[in-house]
Write an enzyme that holds these catalytic residues in place. Structure first.
Site, mmCIF file in Angstrom:
data_model
loop_
_atom_site.group_PDB
_atom_site.id
_atom_site.type_symbol
_atom_site.label_atom_id
_atom_site.label_comp_id
_atom_site.label_asym_id
_atom_site.label_seq_id
_atom_site.Cartn_x
_atom_site.Cartn_y
_atom_site.Cartn_z
ATOM 1 N N ARG A 21 -13.818 14.201 3.352
ATOM 2 C CA ARG A 21 -13.411 15.458 3.980
ATOM 3 C C ARG A 21 -13.981 16.681 3.273
ATOM 4 N NH1 ARG A 21 -9.770 18.729 2.084
ATOM 5 N NH2 ARG A 21 -9.038 17.138 0.620
ATOM 6 N N HIS A 51 -2.896 19.077 -19.672
ATOM 7 C CA HIS A 51 -2.024 20.247 -19.747
ATOM 8 C C HIS A 51 -0.625 19.845 -19.295
ATOM 9 C CE1 HIS A 51 -1.028 24.620 -18.610
ATOM 10 N NE2 HIS A 51 -1.241 24.599 -19.914
ATOM 11 N N ARG A 126 17.617 -2.226 -2.209
ATOM 12 C CA ARG A 126 16.157 -2.230 -2.079
ATOM 13 C C ARG A 126 15.693 -1.039 -1.244
ATOM 14 N NH1 ARG A 126 17.528 -7.864 -1.703
ATOM 15 N NH2 ARG A 126 17.629 -7.725 0.596
ATOM 16 N N CYS A 146 -0.647 13.256 -1.094
ATOM 17 C CA CYS A 146 -1.487 12.173 -1.628
ATOM 18 C C CYS A 146 -0.590 11.086 -2.224
ATOM 19 C CB CYS A 146 -2.440 12.724 -2.678
ATOM 20 S SG CYS A 146 -3.650 13.881 -2.015
ATOM 21 N N ALA A 168 -6.340 8.977 -4.064
ATOM 22 C CA ALA A 168 -6.235 9.134 -5.509
ATOM 23 C C ALA A 168 -7.545 9.620 -6.110
ATOM 24 C CB ALA A 168 -5.818 7.808 -6.144
ATOM 25 N N HIS A 207 -10.662 7.017 -5.627
ATOM 26 C CA HIS A 207 -12.028 7.524 -5.568
ATOM 27 C C HIS A 207 -12.393 8.427 -6.739
ATOM 28 C CE1 HIS A 207 -9.421 10.216 -3.115
ATOM 29 N NE2 HIS A 207 -10.066 11.169 -3.775
ATOM 30 N N LEU A 208 -13.666 8.377 -7.053
ATOM 31 C CA LEU A 208 -14.276 9.235 -8.056
ATOM 32 C C LEU A 208 -15.268 10.131 -7.320
ATOM 33 C CD1 LEU A 208 -14.358 9.557 -11.202
ATOM 34 C CD2 LEU A 208 -16.250 7.917 -11.185
#
Length: 264
Positions: A21, A51, A126, A146, A168, A207-208
């Site tokens: 995207r 941080h 549960r 996300c 992610a 993903h990277l």
């Protein structure tokens, strides 16, 4: 945090290159899981400095049910700035869904309060679940959630949490998410009189971004250190009463921060 470095390495070496995207491009795998024993330390990366102030304030902001960045900015936190409108609004994002999920009959459901009640009165349930994925309101959100669903389990006096994260960003986002949900688990364990168990992080599209490849390689060249500890003010017994000053990070020895651009 070997589990996190294993994730970085796996995606970098085995992922599929895809468009996305943002237009940046990613290398990704679909379906990955990490597990952290919270009794072994607080899972905050040591191979680059994070941080923690931003992580804590964002979590408190979620728990307040807030969806405007003004409170974050008052406390020096800018991680949501890119997505806010000119008035600082983000639409019905995480805090709204956690604390004020709108039902079809006009009620507003406080999922967090309901969760605490169930842990206290029916710990074997549960159904200890909170979700931020509201299909009816996705289009009104500045960014769809996300990290969209989490579930708790109580076993042998310990509280464990599993998070499902549909999308992610493993270099920038995932380290924050690990620390945030680990801390949330510790906070809920304290106010419900439980010990901490595991945090399980289940990723959908892990993903990277293509402009994070070199930073990932740099981080993989570093040796992880001993996990720090986090001390929580034991006097706090109400989840919604926590303040930033109630948390103290101990023995955090991290290697230098690694800069990387945010994909918007």
């Amino acid at each position: 945090m070997k589990a996190y470095l294993d994730l970085l390495s796996h995606v970098l070496n085995n992922g599929t290159d895809r468009s996305d995207r943002t237009g940046v491009g990613t290398r990704s795998v679909f379906g990955y899981q990490m597990r952290f024993n919270l009794q072994e330390g607080f899972p905050l990366l040591t191979t680059k400095k994070l941080h923690l102030r931003s992580i804590i304030y964002e979590l408190l902001w979620f728990l307040k049910g807030d969806t405007n960045i003004a409170w974050l900015k008052e406390h020096g936190v800018s991680i949501w700035d890119e997505w806010a409108d000119k008035d600082g609004n983000l639409g019905p994002v995480y805090g709204y869904q956690w604390r004020s999920w709108p039902s079809s009959d006009g009620r507003y459901i406080d999922q967090i309060s309901n969760l605490l009640a169930m842990i206290n009165h029916n710990p074997n349930s549960r159904r200890l679940i909170v979700t931020a994925w509201n299909p009816a309101l996705i289009d009104e959100m500045a960014l769809p959630p996300c990290h969209c669903l989490f579930q708790f389990q109580v076993a042998n006096g310990k509280l464990s949490c599993q998070l499902y994260q549909r999308s992610a960003d493993i270099f920038l986002g995932v380290p924050f998410n690990i620390a945030s949900y680990a801390l949330l688990t510790m906070m809920i364990a304290q106010v419900t009189g439980l010990k901490v168990g595991d945090f399980i992080h289940t990723l959908g599209d892990a993903h990277l971004y293509s402009n994070h490849f070199e930073q990932a390689k740099q981080q993989l060249s570093r040796t992880p250190g001993i996990l720090p500890l986090i001390r929580i003010n034991p006097k706090v017994t109400d989840l919604f009463s926590f303040q930033f000053e109630d948390f103290e990070l101990l023995n955090y020895e991290a290697q230098p921060h690694i800069k990387a651009p945010v994909a918007v």
